[in-house]
Design a protein around this motif. Sequence first.
Motif, PDB file in Angstrom:
ATOM      1  N   VAL A 112       0.833  -1.199   0.000  1.00 10.25           N
ATOM      2  CA  VAL A 112       0.000   0.000   0.000  1.00 10.25           C
ATOM      3  C   VAL A 112       0.872   1.255   0.000  1.00 10.25           C
ATOM      4  O   VAL A 112       0.585   2.230  -0.709  1.00 10.25           O
ATOM      5  CB  VAL A 112      -0.953  -0.007   1.211  1.00 10.25           C
ATOM      6  CG1 VAL A 112      -1.647   1.340   1.361  1.00 10.25           C
ATOM      7  CG2 VAL A 112      -1.991  -1.117   1.064  1.00 10.25           C
ATOM      8  N   LEU A 113       1.956   1.240   0.774  1.00 12.41           N
ATOM      9  CA  LEU A 113       2.835   2.403   0.825  1.00 12.41           C
ATOM     10  C   LEU A 113       3.516   2.652  -0.517  1.00 12.41           C
ATOM     11  O   LEU A 113       3.714   3.807  -0.917  1.00 12.41           O
ATOM     12  CB  LEU A 113       3.886   2.219   1.919  1.00 12.41           C
ATOM     13  CG  LEU A 113       3.363   2.322   3.362  1.00 12.41           C
ATOM     14  CD1 LEU A 113       4.452   1.911   4.349  1.00 12.41           C
ATOM     15  CD2 LEU A 113       2.871   3.736   3.663  1.00 12.41           C
ATOM     16  N   ARG A 114       3.878   1.591  -1.236  1.00 17.24           N
ATOM     17  CA  ARG A 114       4.464   1.767  -2.564  1.00 17.24           C
ATOM     18  C   ARG A 114       3.472   2.425  -3.509  1.00 17.24           C
ATOM     19  O   ARG A 114       3.818   3.297  -4.310  1.00 17.24           O
ATOM     20  CB  ARG A 114       4.938   0.422  -3.115  1.00 17.24           C
ATOM     21  CG  ARG A 114       6.258  -0.053  -2.553  1.00 17.24           C
ATOM     22  CD  ARG A 114       6.874  -1.129  -3.437  1.00 17.24           C
ATOM     23  NE  ARG A 114       6.075  -2.344  -3.427  1.00 17.24           N
ATOM     24  CZ  ARG A 114       6.285  -3.368  -2.602  1.00 17.24           C
ATOM     25  NH1 ARG A 114       7.277  -3.305  -1.716  1.00 17.24           N
ATOM     26  NH2 ARG A 114       5.537  -4.440  -2.660  1.00 17.24           N
ATOM     27  N   ARG A 115       2.218   2.000  -3.414  1.00 20.83           N
ATOM     28  CA  ARG A 115       1.176   2.597  -4.251  1.00 20.83           C
ATOM     29  C   ARG A 115       0.965   4.066  -3.875  1.00 20.83           C
ATOM     30  O   ARG A 115       0.822   4.931  -4.742  1.00 20.83           O
ATOM     31  CB  ARG A 115      -0.125   1.818  -4.062  1.00 20.83           C
ATOM     32  CG  ARG A 115      -1.338   2.386  -4.769  1.00 20.83           C
ATOM     33  CD  ARG A 115      -1.215   2.264  -6.253  1.00 20.83           C
ATOM     34  NE  ARG A 115      -2.466   2.658  -6.896  1.00 20.83           N
ATOM     35  CZ  ARG A 115      -2.529   3.346  -8.013  1.00 20.83           C
ATOM     36  NH1 ARG A 115      -1.413   3.732  -8.640  1.00 20.83           N
ATOM     37  NH2 ARG A 115      -3.693   3.654  -8.538  1.00 20.83           N
ATOM     38  N   ALA A 116       0.968   4.363  -2.577  1.00 17.83           N
ATOM     39  CA  ALA A 116       0.822   5.748  -2.122  1.00 17.83           C
ATOM     40  C   ALA A 116       1.980   6.604  -2.606  1.00 17.83           C
ATOM     41  O   ALA A 116       1.799   7.767  -2.996  1.00 17.83           O
ATOM     42  CB  ALA A 116       0.725   5.792  -0.598  1.00 17.83           C
ATOM     43  N   THR A 145       5.847  16.698   1.835  1.00 19.74           N
ATOM     44  CA  THR A 145       5.714  16.235   3.223  1.00 19.74           C
ATOM     45  C   THR A 145       5.135  14.830   3.273  1.00 19.74           C
ATOM     46  O   THR A 145       5.608  13.969   4.027  1.00 19.74           O
ATOM     47  CB  THR A 145       4.819  17.196   4.028  1.00 19.74           C
ATOM     48  OG1 THR A 145       5.394  18.505   4.009  1.00 19.74           O
ATOM     49  CG2 THR A 145       4.682  16.726   5.465  1.00 19.74           C
ATOM     50  N   SER A 146       4.103  14.584   2.450  1.00 17.29           N
ATOM     51  CA  SER A 146       3.493  13.257   2.391  1.00 17.29           C
ATOM     52  C   SER A 146       4.493  12.213   1.910  1.00 17.29           C
ATOM     53  O   SER A 146       4.548  11.094   2.440  1.00 17.29           O
ATOM     54  CB  SER A 146       2.280  13.287   1.457  1.00 17.29           C
ATOM     55  OG  SER A 146       1.726  12.002   1.287  1.00 17.29           O
ATOM     56  N   MET A 147       5.294  12.581   0.911  1.00 12.05           N
ATOM     57  CA  MET A 147       6.300  11.649   0.400  1.00 12.05           C
ATOM     58  C   MET A 147       7.310  11.276   1.486  1.00 12.05           C
ATOM     59  O   MET A 147       7.703  10.109   1.618  1.00 12.05           O
ATOM     60  CB  MET A 147       7.013  12.278  -0.801  1.00 12.05           C
ATOM     61  CG  MET A 147       8.080  11.396  -1.416  1.00 12.05           C
ATOM     62  SD  MET A 147       8.781  12.090  -2.930  1.00 12.05           S
ATOM     63  CE  MET A 147       7.449  11.773  -4.082  1.00 12.05           C
ATOM     64  N   MET A 148       7.707  12.248   2.298  1.00 11.15           N
ATOM     65  CA  MET A 148       8.647  11.968   3.385  1.00 11.15           C
ATOM     66  C   MET A 148       8.023  11.048   4.426  1.00 11.15           C
ATOM     67  O   MET A 148       8.677  10.128   4.939  1.00 11.15           O
ATOM     68  CB  MET A 148       9.093  13.285   4.018  1.00 11.15           C
ATOM     69  CG  MET A 148       9.913  14.173   3.092  1.00 11.15           C
ATOM     70  SD  MET A 148      10.228  15.823   3.774  1.00 11.15           S
ATOM     71  CE  MET A 148      11.168  15.411   5.244  1.00 11.15           C
ATOM     72  N   GLU A 149       6.743  11.275   4.739  1.00 16.06           N
ATOM     73  CA  GLU A 149       6.061  10.436   5.726  1.00 16.06           C
ATOM     74  C   GLU A 149       5.927   9.000   5.226  1.00 16.06           C
ATOM     75  O   GLU A 149       6.143   8.049   5.983  1.00 16.06           O
ATOM     76  CB  GLU A 149       4.684  11.020   6.033  1.00 16.06           C
ATOM     77  CG  GLU A 149       4.739  12.343   6.797  1.00 16.06           C
ATOM     78  CD  GLU A 149       3.359  12.963   6.967  1.00 16.06           C
ATOM     79  OE1 GLU A 149       2.408  12.487   6.304  1.00 16.06           O
ATOM     80  OE2 GLU A 149       3.240  13.917   7.752  1.00 16.06           O
ATOM     81  N   VAL A 150       5.581   8.850   3.951  1.00 13.38           N
ATOM     82  CA  VAL A 150       5.458   7.509   3.379  1.00 13.38           C
ATOM     83  C   VAL A 150       6.813   6.809   3.385  1.00 13.38           C
ATOM     84  O   VAL A 150       6.921   5.618   3.713  1.00 13.38           O
ATOM     85  CB  VAL A 150       4.895   7.587   1.946  1.00 13.38           C
ATOM     86  CG1 VAL A 150       4.982   6.223   1.257  1.00 13.38           C
ATOM     87  CG2 VAL A 150       3.442   8.054   1.971  1.00 13.38           C
ATOM     88  N   SER A 151       7.860   7.541   3.040  1.00  8.18           N
ATOM     89  CA  SER A 151       9.199   6.956   3.014  1.00  8.18           C
ATOM     90  C   SER A 151       9.628   6.498   4.406  1.00  8.18           C
ATOM     91  O   SER A 151      10.194   5.405   4.564  1.00  8.18           O
ATOM     92  CB  SER A 151      10.189   7.993   2.465  1.00  8.18           C
ATOM     93  OG  SER A 151      11.497   7.468   2.434  1.00  8.18           O
ATOM     94  N   ARG A 152       9.340   7.323   5.417  1.00 11.14           N
ATOM     95  CA  ARG A 152       9.706   6.935   6.786  1.00 11.14           C
ATOM     96  C   ARG A 152       8.926   5.701   7.227  1.00 11.14           C
ATOM     97  O   ARG A 152       9.480   4.805   7.870  1.00 11.14           O
ATOM     98  CB  ARG A 152       9.458   8.099   7.743  1.00 11.14           C
ATOM     99  CG  ARG A 152      10.513   9.193   7.675  1.00 11.14           C
ATOM    100  CD  ARG A 152      10.455  10.096   8.890  1.00 11.14           C
ATOM    101  NE  ARG A 152       9.202  10.838   8.939  1.00 11.14           N
ATOM    102  CZ  ARG A 152       9.042  12.063   8.448  1.00 11.14           C
ATOM    103  NH1 ARG A 152      10.065  12.680   7.868  1.00 11.14           N
ATOM    104  NH2 ARG A 152       7.883  12.678   8.539  1.00 11.14           N
ATOM    105  N   ALA A 153       7.625   5.661   6.910  1.00 10.34           N
ATOM    106  CA  ALA A 153       6.807   4.503   7.293  1.00 10.34           C
ATOM    107  C   ALA A 153       7.304   3.239   6.613  1.00 10.34           C
ATOM    108  O   ALA A 153       7.365   2.166   7.228  1.00 10.34           O
ATOM    109  CB  ALA A 153       5.342   4.773   6.930  1.00 10.34           C
ATOM    110  N   TYR A 154       7.658   3.355   5.347  1.00 13.39           N
ATOM    111  CA  TYR A 154       8.152   2.184   4.603  1.00 13.39           C
ATOM    112  C   TYR A 154       9.457   1.680   5.218  1.00 13.39           C
ATOM    113  O   TYR A 154       9.643   0.474   5.410  1.00 13.39           O
ATOM    114  CB  TYR A 154       8.358   2.550   3.138  1.00 13.39           C
ATOM    115  CG  TYR A 154       8.602   1.365   2.236  1.00 13.39           C
ATOM    116  CD1 TYR A 154       7.551   0.723   1.598  1.00 13.39           C
ATOM    117  CD2 TYR A 154       9.891   0.884   2.024  1.00 13.39           C
ATOM    118  CE1 TYR A 154       7.769  -0.369   0.777  1.00 13.39           C
ATOM    119  CE2 TYR A 154      10.129  -0.214   1.217  1.00 13.39           C
ATOM    120  CZ  TYR A 154       9.061  -0.826   0.591  1.00 13.39           C
ATOM    121  OH  TYR A 154       9.277  -1.912  -0.219  1.00 13.39           O
ATOM    122  N   SER A 155      10.355   2.607   5.560  1.00 14.48           N
ATOM    123  CA  SER A 155      11.633   2.224   6.160  1.00 14.48           C
ATOM    124  C   SER A 155      11.424   1.563   7.521  1.00 14.48           C
ATOM    125  O   SER A 155      12.102   0.593   7.868  1.00 14.48           O
ATOM    126  CB  SER A 155      12.529   3.456   6.315  1.00 14.48           C
ATOM    127  OG  SER A 155      12.848   4.009   5.055  1.00 14.48           O
TER     128      SER A 155
END
Length: 242
Positions: free
Chosen positions: A11-15, A208-218
């Motif tokens: 889901v995070l990759r899709r986001a 900002t959203s991209m950074m949040e998604v990246s942190r969650a994925y990591s």
Amino acid sequence: MMMIGLSQQQVLRRAMDITANNIANVSTAGFKAEQLLVEADPYTRARAEDGPGPLSYVAEWGMGRDFQQGPLEETSRPLDVAITGDGFFSLDTPQGERFTRDGRFSMDAAGTLTSANGSPVMGEGGAPITLDPAAGPVRILANGEVSQNGIVAGRIAITRFDDPGILSKVGENLYTAPDDAPRDFPQEALLRQGFIEGSNVRPILEITSMMEVSRAYSSITRMLQQADELSRKAIERLGRPG
């Protein structure tokens, strides 16, 4: 837990793909920002032998679009048109009727008013608007009336949907709608000649959203790595001779 983490990663990759697409279209006329909608998967049960409960997989529920109007940008091109308020331009494409907020129009060799992708712009009554390339400047009034030298060539049709959420994106900044979708043709729609509607993407929010998604994925990746390491060590210990 491993499978739950993997479902969240998908889901995070899709986001991330959607956010990147928003940023890529920050300068696309009439583009509407998109957002992934997610929910707990109601059909697939998740369980853990030793962990909190209940557990749920993450599922992609759908795509949300922000149909708020973007900023108007003056171009001074006589065939550029922006809609102020609700509604969409109607286009006649080989695949059927399509809708867009992109008002970067032009005139083809035959004088037909066309969209950025070359599709005829529909006028009221369902017919394309035909102009005379040699008849002088084109004037487009706020009510959509198109004229040359005082002679009216037609009126640009504006279609408004009761629920814009039923529109489906089909590429080239175009949308399609079910034939039975409730719609009307507002007489009060206002057009601005010499303007286009810009994208309503807000770059700071998207970054900002991209950074949040990246942190969650990591974070999930680290969790999966730690879980895998614990499993490996447990198997090694069990495999040692007593």
